[in-house]
Enzyme design. Structure first.
Site, PDB file in Angstrom:
ATOM      1  N   LYS A 120     -27.799 -35.251  32.527  1.00  0.00           N
ATOM      2  CA  LYS A 120     -27.522 -36.417  33.395  1.00  0.00           C
ATOM      3  C   LYS A 120     -26.333 -37.290  32.984  1.00  0.00           C
ATOM      4  O   LYS A 120     -25.313 -37.261  33.636  1.00  0.00           O
ATOM      5  CB  LYS A 120     -28.785 -37.257  33.553  1.00  0.00           C
ATOM      6  N   ASP A 171     -36.454 -32.391  25.455  1.00  0.00           N
ATOM      7  CA  ASP A 171     -35.721 -32.516  26.714  1.00  0.00           C
ATOM      8  C   ASP A 171     -35.170 -33.944  26.797  1.00  0.00           C
ATOM      9  O   ASP A 171     -35.906 -34.876  27.104  1.00  0.00           O
ATOM     10  CB  ASP A 171     -36.652 -32.200  27.890  1.00  0.00           C
ATOM     11  N   PHE A 229     -41.490 -33.525  33.362  1.00  0.00           N
ATOM     12  CA  PHE A 229     -40.507 -33.055  34.344  1.00  0.00           C
ATOM     13  C   PHE A 229     -39.354 -32.390  33.618  1.00  0.00           C
ATOM     14  O   PHE A 229     -38.675 -33.018  32.801  1.00  0.00           O
ATOM     15  CB  PHE A 229     -39.988 -34.187  35.240  1.00  0.00           C
TER      16      PHE A 229
END
Ligand SMILES: *Cc1c(COP(=O)(O)O)cnc(C)c1O
Length: 385
Positions: A239, A210, A123
């Site tokens: 995040k 990532d 993702f």
């Protein structure tokens, strides 16, 4: 628009690990509102940084120097071993930046139709390029034509990548999550990142990590790759970096970053003074309160307790995790729903119908950890088929 299947609950405020609804009922935020609020809600250092900066200036545009952005870049580079930073407003955009940078490298190396190796269950976001790099049916279905330039192999399988090297001369990079988040909290073998690093060195590919979800202390080191003693060529994060303030970063080695020249990439909001002041307060707090170590410590205790207490629960097939990134895998889909959590005072998240994803705040206390564990175990007992 109808893009979210929302829970019938709205939180009006938060306090540390807790979210509080309009009736004053308290819920433990077991996922730090999706790995963003690692320092919990309404943290005094964050409130102070945001209000002080809002009084000075919030936004001055990337047309001029932004001292706070330079400070944040310097700190992130020191912490990551990278040399340069680009700031965005989200993880998807940070990855988009990485992909564009990789394409520039390929262009300069005169590699036509360059390919980035990506993983099953990956993702990377919901922008056009990042969902093409992702592997989730709902995220991609019906959005054809997808951007090209990605080739997929199974996660945690270096052999599959070596195999590709034999058949494809146009590979330029490998893009991978050190631990897969949305894909189900998938933890690769201990040597995986090192093997990927070796493979990339052998073939002169770039290794892009990532760390949008795994970064900012979540797995017990500031970045997850720091557990493995390797360095990537590019690393993205977002995040937890702003504790709720939207900010993302793409960090890279100097020799790669320099392929971007003025005008080639940019963002209106990215790295504005308000976002950077907040992120600097986050980094300072992680450092001062030794939150990476706390994540290691709390993570070990939480993982052990969950494993121990779920031994007599046959429908719990596996509890896995690293630091405060933990997945409880159930043996069938739709056994536990987010609504069930609310009845136990827990704000929980379920991945792909069968895995409870736990990403509790790094500031969690021993008492809070024990309370959360008890509630989770009661919930799992009650949902036993
Ligand atoms: C959440 C996430 C993204 C996307 O971030 P957004 O801020 O939603 O764009 C990308 N990669 C990983 C690993 C993520 O967990």
């Amino acid at each position: 628009m109808n893009t979210y299947a929302r829970l019938p609950i709205a939180f009006t405020h938060g306090e540390g690990c807790w979210l509080i609804d309009g009736n004053g009922k308290r819920y433990f935020d077991t996922l730090s509102s999706i790995a963003t609020c690692g320092l919990g809600h309404a943290h005094p250092a964050i409130i102070a940084a945001i209000s002080a900066q809002a009084r000075r200036v919030m936004h001055t545009s990337n047309l001029c120097c932004i001292t706070l952005q330079e400070e944040l870049a310097t700190q992130l580079c020191q912490m990551s071993g990278m040399d340069a930073a680009f700031f965005s407003n989200s993880g998807g955009e940070a990855n988009e930046t990485a992909i564009k940078l990789i394409r520039q490298v390929a262009h300069h190396r005169q590699i036509a139709d360059p390919l980035i190796v990506v993983m099953s269950n990956a993702f990377h976001g919901r922008t056009m390029a990042t969902f093409a790099a992702s592997d989730h049916p709902t995220v991609r279905h019906g959005f054809d034509p997808l951007p090209i330039g990605f080739i997929r192999v199974p996660y945690n399988d270096c052999e599959a990548i070596s195999e590709l090297a034999r058949t494809h001369a146009n590979i330029i990079a490998v893009l991978v999550e050190p631990i897969q988040g949305d894909g189900g909290i998938n933890i690769p073998d201990p040597e995986y990142l090192q093997q990927l690093r070796t493979l990339c060195d052998q073939h002169e590919w770039l290794l892009a990590l990532d760390e949008v979800q795994t970064g900012n202390g979540r797995t017990g080191t500031f970045f997850a790759y720091q557990n493995e003693e390797i360095e990537p060529d590019i690393v993205t994060t977002a995040k937890g970096l702003g504790n709720g303030m939207p900010i993302g970063a793409c960090l890279a080695r100097r020799s790669i970053a320099d392929y971007f020249q003025p005008g080639m990439h940019g963002s209106t909001f990215g790295g504005n003074p308000l976002a950077c002041a907040t992120a600097l307060a986050v980094l300072r707090t992680i450092e001062e309160d030794q939150l990476c170590m706390r994540a290691q410590y709390q993570g070990k205790l939480l993982l052990n307790a969950l494993r121990q207490h779920s031994e007599d629960l046959p429908h719990v097939s596996k509890v896995r995790g690293k630091g405060l990134m933990i997945g409880i895998q159930l043996d069938r889909p739709n056994l536990v729903h987010m609504e069930d959590g609310l009845k136990y005072g827990l704000f929980i998240n379920i991945l792909r119908n069968d895995t409870i994803r736990l990403l509790p705040p790094l500031i969690m206390t021993d008492d809070e950890r024990e309370w959360m564990t008890r509630q989770l175990i009661s919930l799992l007992h009650q949902r036993s088929p």
